[in-house]
Motif scaffolding. Structure first.
Motif, PDB file in Angstrom:
ATOM      1  N   GLU A   1      10.154  -6.505   7.628  1.00 15.38           N
ATOM      2  CA  GLU A   1       8.958  -5.274   7.671  1.00 15.38           C
ATOM      3  C   GLU A   1       9.378  -4.706   7.329  1.00 15.38           C
ATOM      4  OE1 GLU A   1       7.201  -3.719  11.058  1.00 15.38           O
ATOM      5  OE2 GLU A   1       7.788  -6.153  11.461  1.00 15.38           O
TER       6      GLU A   1
ATOM      7  N   ARG B   1       8.140  -1.725   3.960  1.00 10.52           N
ATOM      8  CA  ARG B   1       8.283  -0.568   4.662  1.00 10.52           C
ATOM      9  C   ARG B   1       8.437   0.322   3.934  1.00 10.52           C
ATOM     10  NH1 ARG B   1       5.632   0.959   9.206  1.00 10.52           N
ATOM     11  NH2 ARG B   1       6.322  -1.758  10.765  1.00 10.52           N
TER      12      ARG B   1
ATOM     13  N   GLN C   1       3.402  -9.964   5.359  1.00  5.81           N
ATOM     14  CA  GLN C   1       3.810  -9.140   5.594  1.00  5.81           C
ATOM     15  C   GLN C   1       4.060  -7.916   4.760  1.00  5.81           C
ATOM     16  OE1 GLN C   1       7.520 -11.511   5.668  1.00  5.81           O
ATOM     17  NE2 GLN C   1       7.928 -10.183   7.270  1.00  5.81           N
TER      18      GLN C   1
END
Length: 384
Positions: free
Chosen positions: A205, A209, A238
């Motif tokens: 993640e 990001r 994701q």
């Protein structure tokens, strides 16, 4: 890359001498090594210089005016970093060049405004799109159209690998590669302490990001072409959670990007996107046929030019490789079509495309047989 804002800035420039040059280019190969692409530019520059001379410029003035373009001719490093087309825009005080994934026909235009019609496939129809490929050890970003695709250098904000985000120690101690079968493809996938490991998911993640943040630093313009992602299906799920780009395409190219060369990536991208790009064009063609005769659609160049100047054109269809020249007075809305290009006239199709684009209308360049009304070189659906 060229953004919509940059094209709008060009569309708003008016000067005594605005020179637009378009040539086809090559990423590599004989045309690049032998200087054939540079020769295309040299020929178009020679023709543009002749037009400037015909409009009263002295040889010294022409030499000074065209020097930025002339300097490109022997710049071997410049020619080694091309895509499918080169667009050049020049005034006495401004020089812009854009390498784009559109294959132009050789062309130059000298007037008091720039020729932007040739850039329209980047924004409608044969559509501009972005492609992002995601792996643990590599991130790549591409700009493509229906006919071509070019890798774009990403800014420093885009991490090049997972290790850049999660750290060397985690990479060495926790990450391993295993082979996971996905459909009929073998795909390399990384994992941590076990399937579904929470720490691994957190690390992924953070990685995704950071990629999203870096990509968004590139895409600051209001232009929103679709962004396609090539990665494992589990990773796309994701990535969607952290994505902040407004037009992320809802389906990904499934599999490991390492198993696909750039031609296959382009082919699979267009297979996903063709219905997306064709729907608006086909919907507007159908709307044109329904509205023709009602005053809400037209094939008359005079009516269309007038409507575009007043921001009333919703969608413009222009015959590809066609042009209509003439004169117009924007204050009197007086438009005269003439048979040939003269020093005293302008491209009326460019004017209509320019003004429609300024007002956020759609502009489609189409082959004659695909025009809604192919008895005319320009069709329009009006705002109503």
């Amino acid at each position: 890359m060229i953004t919509k804002k940059e094209v709008l800035d060009l569309a708003n420039i008016h000067d005594s001498f605005c020179v637009s040059i378009f040539i086809p280019t090559h990423r590599a190969g004989e045309e690049t090594l032998s200087g054939k692409d540079a020769l295309h530019l040299k020929n178009q520059l020679k023709d543009a210089r002749s037009k400037l001379e015909g409009q009263g410029m002295s040889q010294k003035e022409i030499n000074d005016f065209t020097k930025p373009v002339y300097n490109l001719l022997n710049d071997s490093e410049f020619w080694r970093h091309q895509s499918d087309g080169l667009a050049i825009f020049l005034t006495e005080k401004m020089f812009k060049k854009f390498t784009v994934p559109v294959r132009f026909e050789e062309f130059n235009y000298v007037s008091n405004e720039f020729y932007i019609k040739s850039l329209m496939p980047l924004f409608n129809g044969d559509g501009l799109f972005y492609l992002l490929t995601l792996k643990a050890d590599e991130v790549k970003f591409y700009e493509g159209t229906r006919h071509s695709i070019t890798e774009i250098e990403t800014p420093e904000e885009v991490p090049s690998q997972l290790e850049d985000v999660v750290g060397y120690d985690y990479e060495q101690k926790s990450l391993q590669f295993r082979s996971e079968k996905q459909g009929n493809r073998e795909a390399g996938m990384y994992h941590g302490h076990g399937e579904g490991d929470a720490k691994e998911q957190d690390e992924l993640e953070s990685y995704f990001r950071a990629i999203d943040k870096g990509i968004m630093s590139m895409l600051h313009d209001n232009q929103k072409p679709p962004l396609v992602v090539c990665c494992l299906d589990t990773h796309f799920a994701q990535y969607k959670e952290v994505n902040t780009y407004d037009n992320l395409f809802p389906k990904n190219i499934s599999g490991n990007p390492a198993d696909k060369d750039i031609q296959l990536l382009h082919e699979e991208s267009w297979q996903l996107l063709e219905p997306y790009f064709s729907k608006l064009r086909e919907d507007k063609k159908e709307e044109f046929h329904k509205l023709l005769g009602s005053g809400k659609a037209s094939s008359d160049i005079g009516d269309i030019i007038s409507a575009s100047l007043n921001g009333k054109v919703d969608t413009l269809f222009i015959e590809n490789r066609a042009d209509v020249f003439g004169t117009f007075d924007p204050n009197k809305q007086d438009i005269k079509v003439e048979e040939v290009r003269k020093v005293s006239n302008v491209s009326l199709l460019n004017i209509s495309a320019l003004n429609t684009f300024k007002k956020d209308g759609n502009v489609f360049l189409m082959e004659s047989e695909n025009m809604p009304d192919n008895t005319s070189k320009v069709n329009a659906v009006y705002k109503y």
